[in-house]
Design a protein around this motif. Sequence first.
Motif, PDB file in Angstrom:
ATOM      1  N   ASP A 147      19.155  21.281   7.367  1.00  0.00           N
ATOM      2  CA  ASP A 147      19.473  20.905   8.748  1.00  0.00           C
ATOM      3  C   ASP A 147      20.050  19.510   8.842  1.00  0.00           C
ATOM      4  N   ASP A 148      20.468  18.959   7.706  1.00  0.00           N
ATOM      5  CA  ASP A 148      21.124  17.659   7.622  1.00  0.00           C
ATOM      6  C   ASP A 148      20.212  16.493   7.988  1.00  0.00           C
ATOM      7  N   ASN A 149      18.934  16.609   7.691  1.00  0.00           N
ATOM      8  CA  ASN A 149      18.024  15.474   7.787  1.00  0.00           C
ATOM      9  C   ASN A 149      17.887  14.820   6.419  1.00  0.00           C
ATOM     10  N   ILE A 150      17.811  13.505   6.402  1.00  0.00           N
ATOM     11  CA  ILE A 150      17.527  12.763   5.175  1.00  0.00           C
ATOM     12  C   ILE A 150      16.408  11.770   5.475  1.00  0.00           C
ATOM     13  N   ALA A 151      15.641  11.423   4.472  1.00  0.00           N
ATOM     14  CA  ALA A 151      14.515  10.515   4.692  1.00  0.00           C
ATOM     15  C   ALA A 151      14.099   9.878   3.376  1.00  0.00           C
ATOM     16  N   MET A 152      13.321   8.805   3.495  1.00  0.00           N
ATOM     17  CA  MET A 152      12.728   8.128   2.344  1.00  0.00           C
ATOM     18  C   MET A 152      11.324   7.680   2.723  1.00  0.00           C
ATOM     19  N   TRP A 153      10.365   7.994   1.860  1.00  0.00           N
ATOM     20  CA  TRP A 153       8.990   7.535   2.025  1.00  0.00           C
ATOM     21  C   TRP A 153       8.561   6.738   0.796  1.00  0.00           C
ATOM     22  N   VAL A 154       8.104   5.504   1.018  1.00  0.00           N
ATOM     23  CA  VAL A 154       7.435   4.728  -0.027  1.00  0.00           C
ATOM     24  C   VAL A 154       5.987   5.199   0.022  1.00  0.00           C
ATOM     25  N   ASN A 155       5.636   6.105  -0.864  1.00  0.00           N
ATOM     26  CA  ASN A 155       4.449   6.928  -0.656  1.00  0.00           C
ATOM     27  C   ASN A 155       3.381   6.736  -1.721  1.00  0.00           C
ATOM     28  N   GLY A 156       2.149   6.624  -1.273  1.00  0.00           N
ATOM     29  CA  GLY A 156       1.012   6.532  -2.163  1.00  0.00           C
ATOM     30  C   GLY A 156      -0.207   6.109  -1.380  1.00  0.00           C
ATOM     31  N   LYS A 157      -1.293   5.936  -2.074  1.00  0.00           N
ATOM     32  CA  LYS A 157      -2.510   5.399  -1.484  1.00  0.00           C
ATOM     33  C   LYS A 157      -2.570   3.928  -1.866  1.00  0.00           C
ATOM     34  N   PHE A 158      -2.451   3.053  -0.864  1.00  0.00           N
ATOM     35  CA  PHE A 158      -2.339   1.624  -1.124  1.00  0.00           C
ATOM     36  C   PHE A 158      -3.597   0.903  -0.642  1.00  0.00           C
ATOM     37  N   PRO A 159      -4.232   0.104  -1.514  1.00  0.00           N
ATOM     38  CA  PRO A 159      -5.402  -0.666  -1.066  1.00  0.00           C
ATOM     39  C   PRO A 159      -5.010  -1.729  -0.055  1.00  0.00           C
ATOM     40  N   LEU A 160      -5.891  -1.948   0.900  1.00  0.00           N
ATOM     41  CA  LEU A 160      -5.692  -3.001   1.899  1.00  0.00           C
ATOM     42  C   LEU A 160      -6.115  -4.324   1.268  1.00  0.00           C
ATOM     43  N   LYS A 161      -5.160  -5.242   1.130  1.00  0.00           N
ATOM     44  CA  LYS A 161      -5.422  -6.509   0.436  1.00  0.00           C
ATOM     45  C   LYS A 161      -4.913  -7.683   1.258  1.00  0.00           C
ATOM     46  N   TRP A 162      -5.459  -8.841   0.968  1.00  0.00           N
ATOM     47  CA  TRP A 162      -4.828 -10.039   1.492  1.00  0.00           C
ATOM     48  C   TRP A 162      -3.600 -10.362   0.643  1.00  0.00           C
TER      49      TRP A 162
ATOM     50  N   HIS B  69     -10.304  -3.816   0.294  1.00  0.00           N
ATOM     51  CA  HIS B  69     -10.881  -3.804   1.636  1.00  0.00           C
ATOM     52  C   HIS B  69     -10.499  -2.545   2.407  1.00  0.00           C
ATOM     53  N   GLY B  70     -10.541  -1.411   1.755  1.00  0.00           N
ATOM     54  CA  GLY B  70     -10.152  -0.171   2.409  1.00  0.00           C
ATOM     55  C   GLY B  70      -8.743   0.221   2.021  1.00  0.00           C
ATOM     56  N   TRP B  71      -8.105   1.031   2.881  1.00  0.00           N
ATOM     57  CA  TRP B  71      -6.813   1.600   2.534  1.00  0.00           C
ATOM     58  C   TRP B  71      -5.829   1.486   3.689  1.00  0.00           C
ATOM     59  N   ILE B  72      -4.557   1.329   3.348  1.00  0.00           N
ATOM     60  CA  ILE B  72      -3.498   1.363   4.356  1.00  0.00           C
ATOM     61  C   ILE B  72      -3.339   2.810   4.816  1.00  0.00           C
ATOM     62  N   PRO B  73      -3.365   3.087   6.105  1.00  0.00           N
ATOM     63  CA  PRO B  73      -3.189   4.475   6.561  1.00  0.00           C
ATOM     64  C   PRO B  73      -1.865   5.063   6.065  1.00  0.00           C
ATOM     65  N   HIS B  74      -1.876   6.356   5.769  1.00  0.00           N
ATOM     66  CA  HIS B  74      -0.683   6.973   5.202  1.00  0.00           C
ATOM     67  C   HIS B  74       0.530   6.825   6.111  1.00  0.00           C
TER      68      HIS B  74
ATOM     69  N   PRO C 254       4.039  -5.363   7.468  1.00  0.00           N
ATOM     70  CA  PRO C 254       2.837  -6.191   7.632  1.00  0.00           C
ATOM     71  C   PRO C 254       1.837  -6.143   6.481  1.00  0.00           C
ATOM     72  N   TYR C 255       2.067  -5.299   5.466  1.00  0.00           N
ATOM     73  CA  TYR C 255       1.065  -5.139   4.424  1.00  0.00           C
ATOM     74  C   TYR C 255       1.590  -5.644   3.074  1.00  0.00           C
ATOM     75  N   TYR C 256       0.636  -5.973   2.208  1.00  0.00           N
ATOM     76  CA  TYR C 256       0.953  -6.399   0.847  1.00  0.00           C
ATOM     77  C   TYR C 256       0.883  -5.203  -0.097  1.00  0.00           C
ATOM     78  N   LEU C 257       1.996  -4.932  -0.819  1.00  0.00           N
ATOM     79  CA  LEU C 257       2.025  -3.846  -1.802  1.00  0.00           C
ATOM     80  C   LEU C 257       2.113  -4.377  -3.232  1.00  0.00           C
ATOM     81  N   ASN C 258       2.816  -5.466  -3.424  1.00  0.00           N
ATOM     82  CA  ASN C 258       2.898  -6.136  -4.719  1.00  0.00           C
ATOM     83  C   ASN C 258       3.703  -7.410  -4.522  1.00  0.00           C
ATOM     84  N   TRP C 259       3.660  -8.297  -5.491  1.00  0.00           N
ATOM     85  CA  TRP C 259       4.409  -9.550  -5.371  1.00  0.00           C
ATOM     86  C   TRP C 259       5.746  -9.491  -6.106  1.00  0.00           C
TER      87      TRP C 259
END
Length: 804
Positions: free
Chosen positions: A465-480, A498-503, A530-535
């Motif tokens: 149907d001509d949709n395209i998308a990108m998801w940076v996907n995984g279970k990411f810990p909530l960190k400072w 400190h928990g997890w970033i919601p999917h 707003p979240y930290y995934l890596n430096w």
Amino acid sequence: MRLLRSVFLFLVTIILITLLNKKIGDIPPLGKLLSPFSGFWQNNETNKIVSEHLRIPGLREKVLVKLDDNLVPHIFANNNYDLYLAQGYIHAKYRLWQMEFQTHAAAGRISEIIGNKAIGYDRQQRGFGMVYGAKNSLKAMLADSKSAEAVNAYTEGVNAWISELEYGDLPIEYKLLDYQPEPWTPLKCALLLKYMTYDLAGYSKDFFLTTILNQYGLIAIDSLFPSKPFINDPIIPSGTPWDFSPLSLPPPPVNSIAVEPKLPFHHLPNPDNGSNNWAVSGEKTASGFAILCGDPHLGLNLPSLWFQIQLVSPDCNVTGVSLPGTPSVIIGFNEQIAWSETNVDADVLDWYSVKFRDSSYTEYYHDNKWKPTSMNLDTIRIRGAEYEIDTIIFTEHGPIVTKNNSISLREYIPSGYAMKWLGHEPTLELRAFLDLNRAKNYEDFVKALGYFQCPAQNFVYADVDDNIAMWVNGKFPLKWPNQGKFLLDGTDPSNNWHGWIPHDHNPHVKNPPRGFVSSANQSPADSTYPYYLNWEFEVFTRGYRINERLSAMNNITIDSMRSLQADGKNLIAAKVLPKMLESMDEKILTENQRQILKALRDWNFVAGSECIEQALFDLWWNYIKSLIWDDELGIKDMRYPGTEISLKTVMLNINRQWIDNKNTEKIETLNDVVNQSFRLAYDSLNSSFGSEWNQWQWYKLKSTHVNHLLRIPAFSYSDIKTGGGKLMVNATSGDHGPSWRMVVELKTKPQGYGIYPGGQSGNPGSPYYDNMLSMWAQGLQKELVVLHSAAEHNNHIVSTITLN
């Protein structure tokens, strides 16, 4: 006398028979190996693919397996249990040794096959908690009805094949190593998936950064290892609005960094792991249909990492590549959608210092109290020797991978530290793939991704149907911010995750205005996320080049997408070479050297397989980096800054205190470094390939090779003539590169093309062991055969295996 002679000859015969049927050191039992009835002669195959009628225990109904002229199976089953049972049977038929050997490697059981030379590796794999993590994931699989059905059926299929084998039928590697396959179990499926997690998310840079911080201070960290890229062209286009209200981040503690450990190391993780993927909408294509492309860059091995397959049942018709040892298709397309993945490189592995009460290791200090450890006594069986008992200590942060003063085979593993790794969690990646195989639209795709947790992947999507998308996907810990950039103090609970970033807070975009999405392991999002995934993420070059090309392209076709996958423009050279040339003192050069500099000035920065300029630039640039950083950061337990910092240092002539070699009295300048490194590169090429420039061909220096998993030369290929290189879109380096290239046009009936460096068979004696390698090296792809029913006529189908 005659009797004595007869007895003597009889005894000699018995001794010879015994010796020839026994493995002596690394020499296989030659009697069995050379036997014309059951030895290696039986592993020779012709290119004829025959039809068969086979009775398989456990099948509920008849299954048809259509084999095409590339040995790709197209499996038609009337139910999903039979579908995955047949997949297990077919995987084992063509790749059994590879499947089993890799599960032994994952579990730390190689010593059972080759003896005590692998004991260090096995200890580390066990300490890493590979089996622990696989068992946790298996519990989650078996608690999920769809995953349980698939993994149990698959296991039954593998064992059906194993039960049919006699010695002469065994893959050649079993004969060379003189051992037999053992029964397959669902745990082995979980181990295979965990092994991929280990490869893509099983490393960190914490130890190096802590060592550098302690040696040179925070100013050096901020200037050489910044947490923001020098050039940022993120995966999710800059300015994309976020459709969620973010959680509050935990505050960083006053002092979170642990003391520097002392430890011996040996090996860095391979820096060439990476991938490309993208999708373009119909507004940019000649046909008006979306096109999706993917090429995961992983280790190049034989037997090949992937196994091409089509799986068809009443609720599924999916084509692509599978991972031998696990059910489902990992990258591919069905009748409505297509998808592919690249690695995110999220920070999901942290190291925590452990304060033990005493040398018994039975208690550790955390949150102002002493807590009990748990201990796992692990038996390591060793071929030709006594077994060993290894004690693995667990804290609430995870296992102690290597105890104090023990040796780690991976250079980033600190001794005596606890490993907190998402790979130990019970995750359901298999369920994600099962649902992706059946997804009919974007909503199904997103729902399936909710099951996929580790290793985090950038999932690209396109549909009919001509949709395209990108998801940076995984279970990411909530960190400072920057939590885990350094080794962490394990006594302080504020350093815990400190928990997890919601999917639904994961970075994602659907149908962006620019008409395409892409990823190449670079930074996932701009500074508004707003979240930290890596430096630190992959250098900008591949992502920038892909976006540059796609932005300029219209009337895109499958051919133009295949051409982009083979793009060999060197953006590092394009940016830094002018400054390098400007810094050269040509008065001290020979005429021959001045001529090669002229050739570099005229170069178009494309790294073709025979490109002389690329060969010289690659060596020259590597020597520059070495001369700048090696005296301070090239020592054990440290690392060089990323490519972008080296680029910035040379282009802007900054970091002059690092450019100077502290081991000499002279104060070296950038010009000194550039001129010295040029001479080193020039002399090195002269020494390796002679003084004639036409011998300085890039493919010879790069030396792309595809080795057999056992590194047997006769089963391997070296000096493959390919262009490209690491940090280029065609990221073919020495032993890493595009492990599978795929292009899919999402027509009413999707049409796909693909290739990987090897062949469908794991048997070196088969014509289908390496029949795709030459096409892969040339950047070509085969059209992927897709059948819509078992009765459909297709000229590429050459035989049928009927399973009852």
